[in-house]
Write a protein that holds these residues in place. Structure first.
Motif, PDB file in Angstrom:
ATOM      1  N   GLU A 202       0.843  -1.195   0.000  1.00  0.00           N
ATOM      2  CA  GLU A 202       0.000   0.000   0.000  1.00  0.00           C
ATOM      3  C   GLU A 202       0.881   1.249   0.000  1.00  0.00           C
ATOM      4  OE1 GLU A 202      -3.119  -0.029  -0.469  1.00  0.00           O
ATOM      5  OE2 GLU A 202      -3.435  -2.183  -0.221  1.00  0.00           O
ATOM      6  N   PRO A 203       0.610   2.217  -0.866  1.00  0.00           N
ATOM      7  CA  PRO A 203       1.419   3.434  -0.893  1.00  0.00           C
ATOM      8  C   PRO A 203       1.215   4.269   0.360  1.00  0.00           C
ATOM      9  CG  PRO A 203      -0.482   3.648  -2.342  1.00  0.00           C
ATOM     10  CD  PRO A 203      -0.462   2.222  -1.885  1.00  0.00           C
ATOM     11  N   ARG A 204       2.280   4.894   0.828  1.00  0.00           N
ATOM     12  CA  ARG A 204       2.182   5.784   1.984  1.00  0.00           C
ATOM     13  C   ARG A 204       1.616   7.124   1.541  1.00  0.00           C
ATOM     14  NH1 ARG A 204       4.925   4.642   6.825  1.00  0.00           N
ATOM     15  NH2 ARG A 204       5.215   2.395   6.952  1.00  0.00           N
ATOM     16  N   PRO A 205       0.521   7.580   2.140  1.00  0.00           N
ATOM     17  CA  PRO A 205      -0.018   8.891   1.773  1.00  0.00           C
ATOM     18  C   PRO A 205       0.988  10.002   2.068  1.00  0.00           C
ATOM     19  CG  PRO A 205      -1.602   7.620   3.064  1.00  0.00           C
ATOM     20  CD  PRO A 205      -0.298   6.896   3.157  1.00  0.00           C
ATOM     21  N   ALA A 206       1.008  11.006   1.223  1.00  0.00           N
ATOM     22  CA  ALA A 206       1.958  12.107   1.385  1.00  0.00           C
ATOM     23  C   ALA A 206       1.538  13.029   2.532  1.00  0.00           C
ATOM     24  CB  ALA A 206       2.035  12.903   0.087  1.00  0.00           C
ATOM     25  N   GLY A 207       2.520  13.688   3.129  1.00  0.00           N
ATOM     26  CA  GLY A 207       2.253  14.725   4.114  1.00  0.00           C
ATOM     27  C   GLY A 207       2.072  14.245   5.530  1.00  0.00           C
ATOM     28  N   ARG A 208       2.215  12.952   5.764  1.00  0.00           N
ATOM     29  CA  ARG A 208       2.016  12.411   7.102  1.00  0.00           C
ATOM     30  C   ARG A 208       3.032  11.302   7.341  1.00  0.00           C
ATOM     31  NH1 ARG A 208      -3.681   9.782   5.132  1.00  0.00           N
ATOM     32  NH2 ARG A 208      -3.631  11.729   3.973  1.00  0.00           N
ATOM     33  N   THR A 209       3.253  10.991   8.607  1.00  0.00           N
ATOM     34  CA  THR A 209       4.248   9.986   8.984  1.00  0.00           C
ATOM     35  C   THR A 209       3.614   8.952   9.906  1.00  0.00           C
ATOM     36  OG1 THR A 209       6.026  11.628   8.852  1.00  0.00           O
ATOM     37  CG2 THR A 209       6.490   9.611  10.088  1.00  0.00           C
ATOM     38  N   ARG A 210       3.934   7.697   9.666  1.00  0.00           N
ATOM     39  CA  ARG A 210       3.449   6.610  10.524  1.00  0.00           C
ATOM     40  C   ARG A 210       4.642   5.885  11.124  1.00  0.00           C
ATOM     41  NH1 ARG A 210       2.318   1.096   8.742  1.00  0.00           N
ATOM     42  NH2 ARG A 210       1.092  -0.035  10.308  1.00  0.00           N
ATOM     43  N   ILE A 211       4.639   5.759  12.450  1.00  0.00           N
ATOM     44  CA  ILE A 211       5.717   5.077  13.163  1.00  0.00           C
ATOM     45  C   ILE A 211       5.106   3.985  14.036  1.00  0.00           C
ATOM     46  CG2 ILE A 211       7.591   5.321  14.833  1.00  0.00           C
ATOM     47  CD1 ILE A 211       7.852   8.234  13.951  1.00  0.00           C
ATOM     48  N   THR A 212       5.526   2.755  13.828  1.00  0.00           N
ATOM     49  CA  THR A 212       5.053   1.662  14.669  1.00  0.00           C
ATOM     50  C   THR A 212       6.020   1.460  15.823  1.00  0.00           C
ATOM     51  OG1 THR A 212       6.177   0.025  13.273  1.00  0.00           O
ATOM     52  CG2 THR A 212       3.879   0.519  12.760  1.00  0.00           C
ATOM     53  N   VAL A 213       5.450   1.198  17.001  1.00  0.00           N
ATOM     54  CA  VAL A 213       6.248   1.049  18.220  1.00  0.00           C
ATOM     55  C   VAL A 213       5.865  -0.275  18.874  1.00  0.00           C
ATOM     56  CG1 VAL A 213       6.944   2.100  20.405  1.00  0.00           C
ATOM     57  CG2 VAL A 213       6.185   3.562  18.506  1.00  0.00           C
ATOM     58  N   PRO A 214       6.689  -1.312  18.729  1.00  0.00           N
ATOM     59  CA  PRO A 214       6.365  -2.609  19.331  1.00  0.00           C
ATOM     60  C   PRO A 214       6.574  -2.580  20.840  1.00  0.00           C
ATOM     61  CG  PRO A 214       8.475  -2.721  18.193  1.00  0.00           C
ATOM     62  CD  PRO A 214       7.921  -1.360  17.920  1.00  0.00           C
ATOM     63  N   VAL A 215       5.489  -2.785  21.589  1.00  0.00           N
ATOM     64  CA  VAL A 215       5.549  -2.724  23.052  1.00  0.00           C
ATOM     65  C   VAL A 215       4.546  -3.702  23.649  1.00  0.00           C
ATOM     66  CG1 VAL A 215       6.307  -0.302  23.204  1.00  0.00           C
ATOM     67  CG2 VAL A 215       3.854  -0.842  23.125  1.00  0.00           C
ATOM     68  N   ASP A 216       4.719  -3.957  24.912  1.00  0.00           N
ATOM     69  CA  ASP A 216       3.716  -4.628  25.740  1.00  0.00           C
ATOM     70  C   ASP A 216       3.156  -3.546  26.650  1.00  0.00           C
ATOM     71  OD1 ASP A 216       2.256  -5.980  27.656  1.00  0.00           O
ATOM     72  OD2 ASP A 216       3.688  -7.623  27.851  1.00  0.00           O
ATOM     73  N   LEU A 217       1.887  -3.227  26.497  1.00  0.00           N
ATOM     74  CA  LEU A 217       1.305  -2.111  27.246  1.00  0.00           C
ATOM     75  C   LEU A 217       1.207  -2.377  28.744  1.00  0.00           C
ATOM     76  CD1 LEU A 217      -1.467  -0.971  24.745  1.00  0.00           C
ATOM     77  CD2 LEU A 217       0.593   0.293  25.380  1.00  0.00           C
TER      78      LEU A 217
END
Length: 281
Positions: free
Chosen positions: A119-134
């Motif tokens: 899937e293409p990343r939409p322009a103008g925004r940033t997505r960061i995944t953070v692997p954690v145990d809440l």
């Protein structure tokens, strides 16, 4: 993925069904992809209890509240806790400069990345995944990922609180207020304690428990819970009430004063002392 993470694909399957309605409340073109086969199997297994219309209403309510927070309040940091198979980064109309952080278990984030890799990343925004145990420290990894605690943040806690014991719920919500700057917003949902023992939903609740995903927490007083944990409640809505109906809720909505009724609640909160809560009142 761990059993608890599979429920994310169940809710994605419900979003896919809503997307395919002519009178849909929202369009999620990625929902079928991330639901995969298991999501629709679970949707059938967990049928009943009003879950499908509730999930549609919850998604629509939070979509609207997220857009309002970034467009009208100017928030540029958005954190989805237990993000699951949420696809809002791809499908909502984010303003330029927004950073979306998605926190969840490592195995889920890995599976989701594989599903959405083309899937293409939409322009103008940033997505960061953070692997954690809440259930462990997650604020440290979030800061390392770029989140700035001194700037306003939009916290989104969707479909999570009823899977946690009460003390974990209170600790989490209190942590969110303690790490929020002026202008921050909290969105989410919770159920009533009565919903945990609803005889009409016994088959559904038993299936969740058998699958290792029991519902553990509910409260008849979400306003008090949120206030105790440091938030100024802007609104709490039951599906079917004004502001959380969308012409989709098929059941009567008894007044809050009627005891012994299983309920779901959708909430929007502000950090006290920022001026926004007085504006909302």
């Amino acid at each position: 993925m761990e059993a608890v993470s599979r429920t994310a694909q169940w809710t994605a399957a419900a979003r896919a069904l809503e997307t395919e309605r002519e009178d849909r409340l929202f369009a999620d073109p990625y929902a079928r992809t991330v639901a995969d086969r298991i999501g629709f199997e679970l949707l059938e297994r967990y049928a009943g209890g009003g879950t499908v219309p509730f999930l549609a209403i919850r998604t629509a309510y939070l979509d609207r509240a997220v857009v309002e927070a970034v467009e009208e309040r100017g928030i540029r940091q958005v954190v989805f806790l237990a993000a699951g198979m949420d696809t809002r980064f791809f499908r909502l109309p984010w303003p330029d400069g927004v950073t979306v952080y998605e926190l969840d278990r490592p195995a889920l984030l890995e599976a989701k990345a594989e599903m959405l890799k083309d899937e293409p990343r939409p322009a103008g925004r940033t997505r960061i995944t953070v692997p954690v145990d809440l259930t462990q420290d997650w604020t440290g990894p979030l800061k390392e990922a770029g989140w700035k605690s001194e700037e306003p943040v939009l916290w989104v806690v969707e479909g999570l609180l009823f899977f946690l014991p009460e003390q974990a719920v209170r600790t989490l919500i209190s942590t969110l207020s303690a790490h929020a700057a002026p202008g921050s917003v909290l969105l989410g949902d919770v159920i009533s304690r009565t919903a945990l023992v609803n005889p009409l939903a016994r088959t559904f609740l038993t299936a969740l428990e058998d699958d290792g995903n029991p519902w553990l927490f509910g409260t008849e007083e979400p306003e008090a819970l949120l206030a105790d944990c440091g938030w100024a409640v802007r609104e709490v809505r039951q599906p079917g009430e004004d502001g959380a109906d969308f012409d989709r809720w098929p059941y009567p909505v008894p007044a809050r004063s009627v005891p012994g009724v299983p309920r779901s609640f959708l909430f929007t909160c502000d950090l006290p002392g920022t001026g926004f809560e007085e504006e909302a009142a």
